[in-house]
Write a protein that holds these residues in place. Structure first.
Motif, PDB file in Angstrom:
ATOM      1  N   LEU A  29     -41.870  -8.349   9.149  1.00 17.07           N
ATOM      2  CA  LEU A  29     -42.725  -7.250   9.553  1.00 17.07           C
ATOM      3  C   LEU A  29     -42.367  -5.987   8.812  1.00 17.07           C
ATOM      4  N   CYS A  30     -41.567  -6.099   7.742  1.00 11.65           N
ATOM      5  CA  CYS A  30     -41.205  -4.956   6.907  1.00 11.65           C
ATOM      6  C   CYS A  30     -42.413  -4.096   6.833  1.00 11.65           C
ATOM      7  N   CYS A  31     -43.499  -4.720   6.745  1.00 10.44           N
ATOM      8  CA  CYS A  31     -44.566  -3.866   6.365  1.00 10.44           C
ATOM      9  C   CYS A  31     -45.889  -4.213   7.032  1.00 10.44           C
ATOM     10  N   ALA A  32     -45.911  -5.068   8.005  1.00 12.18           N
ATOM     11  CA  ALA A  32     -47.169  -5.274   8.736  1.00 12.18           C
ATOM     12  C   ALA A  32     -47.394  -4.073   9.655  1.00 12.18           C
ATOM     13  N   TRP A 115     -42.067  -6.417  -1.739  1.00 14.79           N
ATOM     14  CA  TRP A 115     -43.471  -6.492  -2.158  1.00 14.79           C
ATOM     15  C   TRP A 115     -44.154  -5.134  -2.194  1.00 14.79           C
ATOM     16  N   ASP A 116     -43.801  -4.268  -1.234  1.00 17.21           N
ATOM     17  CA  ASP A 116     -44.510  -2.990  -1.123  1.00 17.21           C
ATOM     18  C   ASP A 116     -43.968  -1.935  -2.085  1.00 17.21           C
ATOM     19  N   HIS A 117     -43.043  -2.336  -2.976  1.00 16.21           N
ATOM     20  CA  HIS A 117     -42.471  -1.384  -3.946  1.00 16.21           C
ATOM     21  C   HIS A 117     -42.721  -1.776  -5.397  1.00 16.21           C
ATOM     22  N   TRP A 118     -43.263  -2.969  -5.620  1.00 18.30           N
ATOM     23  CA  TRP A 118     -43.396  -3.382  -7.034  1.00 18.30           C
ATOM     24  C   TRP A 118     -44.730  -4.033  -7.377  1.00 18.30           C
ATOM     25  N   GLY A 252     -35.502   4.639  -2.377  1.00 24.21           N
ATOM     26  CA  GLY A 252     -36.084   3.365  -1.950  1.00 24.21           C
ATOM     27  C   GLY A 252     -35.881   3.205  -0.450  1.00 24.21           C
ATOM     28  N   ASP A 253     -35.833   1.965   0.028  1.00 21.81           N
ATOM     29  CA  ASP A 253     -35.723   1.754   1.478  1.00 21.81           C
ATOM     30  C   ASP A 253     -34.282   1.785   1.983  1.00 21.81           C
ATOM     31  N   ALA A 254     -33.328   2.115   1.115  1.00 23.45           N
ATOM     32  CA  ALA A 254     -31.955   2.288   1.597  1.00 23.45           C
ATOM     33  C   ALA A 254     -31.879   3.481   2.542  1.00 23.45           C
ATOM     34  N   GLY A 288     -37.972   5.778   0.967  1.00 26.20           N
ATOM     35  CA  GLY A 288     -38.940   4.719   0.673  1.00 26.20           C
ATOM     36  C   GLY A 288     -40.199   4.818   1.523  1.00 26.20           C
ATOM     37  N   HIS A 289     -40.033   5.294   2.770  1.00 20.12           N
ATOM     38  CA  HIS A 289     -41.166   5.478   3.684  1.00 20.12           C
ATOM     39  C   HIS A 289     -40.901   6.716   4.532  1.00 20.12           C
ATOM     40  N   GLY A 290     -41.982   7.369   4.954  1.00 21.91           N
ATOM     41  CA  GLY A 290     -41.838   8.581   5.759  1.00 21.91           C
ATOM     42  C   GLY A 290     -41.793   9.811   4.859  1.00 21.91           C
TER      43      GLY A 290
HETATM   44 ZN   LIG Z   1     -40.691  -0.633   1.814  1.00 21.23          ZN
END
Ligand SMILES: [Zn+2]
Ligand SMILES: [Zn+2]
Length: 368
Positions: A29-32, A115-118, A252-254, A288-290
């Motif tokens: 659900l990383c990204c759903a 997937w949502d970064h490349w 990134g998402d770190a 990475g997000h926000g």
């Molecule tokens: Zn991400």
């Protein structure tokens, strides 16, 4: 081989038959995203200036999430950090960049393999055949590994295999709901899901053309950009992009302004890697997000990992079951973390804390 491979070429080379790809793991659900997000494509990104010639492209919520990008202008071209979940999103950002400069994109840097970064890399490779795509060596490997996690060429096949059922479920949900607002959101999601499915099927993924395995300084027409490999965190190949003069880092998402996603991560290493990041001298982070965050967010975000790991270890030593841990630890950490980590419609505290507890239990206590 050309940097712009077709999926078939790569799959053939890897010996991966589409038919052999399994169904999706429910945990990815990383990204759903729940029903919402009616943003038009032209409003996919908000460009925020974070330094002279440096912008954060903050992604609007979409049914299939897009990551943020960092946009760095140089005298002879543009450098973009991360390329979102699909070529149309990369093209939308490029359209916005053209409002700032008409120079071409000369480099794309991928922070990690998700997937949502490349998945938008191909849009830049198609637009500028000479574009250089940079990632860590490990990320380059992960992008072709069948078992790397929620990203890479084999994962494109998994998404393609999963989309028809996802689309059917949305249709079913639309039929079942009588709430007009919810119905409108679901219909928007259905439209986005159908176009995402088409994009996936036509995707020409572009893999990194250059890899780094240790810290490298790029001298880009007077602008200093350091690529830091600081240790494992969100993945085993995280790359941090640091601009010392502008005092900005893209993480990134770190580091994100949501609850972290641990499934492909290394919780204990993550704490150390964030401490390494903290040693760099900067003021702002493009996560990475926000939204763009001050450096102080780093200590808060790391604190969540420290408390989560300690809590899971202690509860496991006391014989608690996984279900008990999810409930008690989720409740115990909530006063400190819930509000700050639930600021967006996605990636909220209660959506992810149980899965975070489970991941720490598996990766730190059971070491499986
Ligand atoms: Zn991400
Ligand atoms: Zn990620």
């Amino acid at each position: 081989m050309s940097p712009l491979w077709t999926r078939r070429q790569v799959l053939t080379q890897l010996g991966i038959a589409a038919a052999a790809v399994h169904t999706l793991d429910p945990h990815e659900l990383c990204c759903a995203v729940p029903a919402h997000a009616e943003t038009a494509d032209k409003d996919l990104f908000e460009l925020k200036k974070v330094g002279d010639g440096v912008y954060a492209a903050i992604a609007a919520p979409r049914f299939k999430v897009n990551c943020n990008a960092a946009v760095i202008l140089t005298d002879d071209g543009v450098i973009v950090v991360d390329s979102h979940s699909k070529p149309s999103a990369a093209r939308a950002l490029y359209g916005e960049i053209q409002g700032i400069t008409k120079k071409p994109v000369k480099k794309v840097i991928n922070t990690h393999f998700h997937w949502d970064h490349w998945q938008g890399n191909g849009a830049y490779a198609a637009a500028s055949p000479g574009v250089e795509i940079v990632a860590s060596e490990r990320t380059r490997e992960n992008l072709t590994r069948p078992d790397a996690g929620v990203g890479g060429i084999p994962y494109i096949e998994k998404q393609i295999a999963a989309m028809p059922a996802e689309i059917d479920k949305l249709k079913d949900d639309i039929r079942k709901t009588s709430d007009p607002k919810l119905k409108a959101n679901l219909e928007s999601n259905l439209q986005q899901a159908e176009s995402f499915y088409q994009e996936l099927k036509q995707m020409k993924p572009a893999l990194p053309t250059r890899t780094v395995s240790t810290t490298v300084t790029l001298a880009e027409q007077g602008r200093e950009i350091r690529l830091h490999v600081l240790g494992r965190a969100h993945t085993d190949g995280d790359l941090f992009i640091y601009m010392p003069r502008e005092r900005v880092v893209a993480t990134g998402d770190a580091v994100i302004d949501w609850m972290p996603f641990l499934n492909d991560g290394f919780p204990e290493d993550w704490v150390h890697t964030l401490s390494n990041l903290e040693k760099l001298d900067f003021d702002q982070m493009i996560p990475g997000h926000g939204d763009v965050k001050p450096k102080a967010h780093l200590a808060f975000f790391r604190g969540y990992f420290v408390e989560l790991i300690e809590s899971v270890k202690k509860a496991a030593a006391e014989g608690a079951s996984l279900d008990e841990m999810k409930k008690t630890i989720g409740d115990r950490l909530a006063p400190k973390y819930e509000a700050a980590m639930s600021r967006y419609p996605i990636g909220q505290y209660r959506d992810r804390v149980g899965l975070n507890v489970e991941m720490v239990y598996l990766k730190v206590v059971k070491k499986s």
